[in-house]
Design a protein around this motif. Sequence first.
Motif, PDB file in Angstrom:
ATOM      1  N   ALA A   1     -40.677 -18.675  -0.884  1.00 13.07           N
ATOM      2  CA  ALA A   1     -41.069 -20.148  -1.589  1.00 13.07           C
ATOM      3  C   ALA A   1     -42.231 -20.044  -2.488  1.00 13.07           C
ATOM      4  CB  ALA A   1     -41.152 -21.116  -0.318  1.00 13.07           C
ATOM      5  N   GLU A   2     -43.222 -19.258  -1.993  1.00 10.33           N
ATOM      6  CA  GLU A   2     -44.466 -19.223  -2.751  1.00 10.33           C
ATOM      7  C   GLU A   2     -44.305 -18.585  -3.989  1.00 10.33           C
ATOM      8  OE1 GLU A   2     -47.168 -17.170  -0.127  1.00 10.33           O
ATOM      9  OE2 GLU A   2     -47.522 -18.936   1.141  1.00 10.33           O
TER      10      GLU A   2
ATOM     11  N   PHE B   1     -38.193 -25.173  -9.184  1.00 12.14           N
ATOM     12  CA  PHE B   1     -38.500 -25.081  -8.063  1.00 12.14           C
ATOM     13  C   PHE B   1     -38.895 -26.274  -7.229  1.00 12.14           C
ATOM     14  CE2 PHE B   1     -41.962 -25.195  -4.704  1.00 12.14           C
ATOM     15  CZ  PHE B   1     -41.296 -24.255  -3.798  1.00 12.14           C
TER      16      PHE B   1
ATOM     17  N   GLN C   1     -39.904 -27.976  -3.598  1.00 10.10           N
ATOM     18  CA  GLN C   1     -39.898 -27.859  -1.949  1.00 10.10           C
ATOM     19  C   GLN C   1     -39.130 -29.058  -1.421  1.00 10.10           C
ATOM     20  OE1 GLN C   1     -43.852 -26.509  -0.130  1.00 10.10           O
ATOM     21  NE2 GLN C   1     -43.388 -27.751   1.463  1.00 10.10           N
TER      22      GLN C   1
ATOM     23  N   TYR D   1     -34.579 -23.920  -3.999  1.00 11.10           N
ATOM     24  CA  TYR D   1     -35.133 -25.199  -3.150  1.00 11.10           C
ATOM     25  C   TYR D   1     -35.020 -24.674  -1.852  1.00 11.10           C
ATOM     26  CZ  TYR D   1     -32.325 -27.262  -6.946  1.00 11.10           C
ATOM     27  OH  TYR D   1     -31.665 -27.506  -8.146  1.00 11.10           O
TER      28      TYR D   1
ATOM     29  N   ALA E   1     -42.048 -20.694  -6.385  1.00  9.25           N
ATOM     30  CA  ALA E   1     -43.013 -21.731  -7.029  1.00  9.25           C
ATOM     31  C   ALA E   1     -43.694 -21.164  -8.384  1.00  9.25           C
ATOM     32  CB  ALA E   1     -44.069 -22.349  -5.987  1.00  9.25           C
TER      33      ALA E   1
END
Length: 358
Positions: free
Chosen positions: A36-37, A50, A52, A25, A40
């Motif tokens: 984060a990319e 995943f 966001q 998260y 994902a």
Amino acid sequence: MKAHLTKGNEAIVKAAVLAGARAFYGYPITPASEIAEAAALYFPQAGGVFLQAESEVASVNMLYGSASAGVRCMSASSGPGISLMQEGLSYLAGAELPCVVADIMRGGPGLGNIAPEQGDYNQIVKGGGHGNYRTLALAPSSAQEMADLTTLAFDLADRYRNPVVVLADGYVGQMMEPVEFAAPRPVPPPPDWAVTGAAATRKNMLTSLYLEPDVLERHVRKLEAKYKEAERSEARAESWRTEDAEIVLVGYGIIGRILKAVVELGRARGMALGLLRPITLYPFPAARIRELSRRVKAFAVVELSTGQMVDDVRLTLEGRTPVEFFSRVGGNVPSAEDVLAFLASKFAACREEVLVHG
């Protein structure tokens, strides 16, 4: 396993998935956005989650929920986002919930800029939230260590039932290097303390709320004992060319790499330099520093901050050995020649003072 050319930020995610993490998260922020990319992409491929979140505040509280259910989970951010997570980290530590957070540091305070810095040391190592808690903190200096220390972070989080932070500067997060990843591990089953299953079978409801002072005191003492055990057992540091050193340089992250070049250049010019690179910032490798202090003349700390880790070095030495400090901030990183020039001028001045005053 074959080495793969991997960015430091991406190495964190791949290592997390291989270590059995199945929930991420987070909220994007430079220079941590690649985490984060990558999450994902890789977490869903491994059958994980995943998400966001709408903010860093939301993401850290989602960690609370997943960790309560016994899921290996993580988040990532940089300075301003980590500041927003501090209350949640205090709650996680208070409820004894394991999770991993990556902090890829950038310049501050406030929004600052997106260039690398090391100004998050105090808020991570000293505990930026309220109450008597600590977060264990690991400081990688390469893409390989971004992977290896992420794996270790999940193990330590489970062992001590506590948040663990992988604390890296933007340079280490953004650089690409060959990385050998560990073999995949099976996803661990939910532990006995986890809130799982039907309501009738739940062993407890996890909380950090203790209304009675005596009850809270017992809980805080329990946490304190856990942190003391970590201090005895988990401190890690790299000693490099310290056997015959007269001056030991201390730095972590990208600075630790630069200081290796400083040691080599200095030795070529007749300076007996060595390096101590903390790998765990909490627990701090105080015993290693005290051991070195018995036979070296001085320490020199180099940081990308106005002086945060240097306080821990000075407290460790209690005035027994001189400590000099050199820094750059705002996203500026010193070259090896910059550091060497500082050392040459500083210790030349020390020698002159000894000659003058005896």
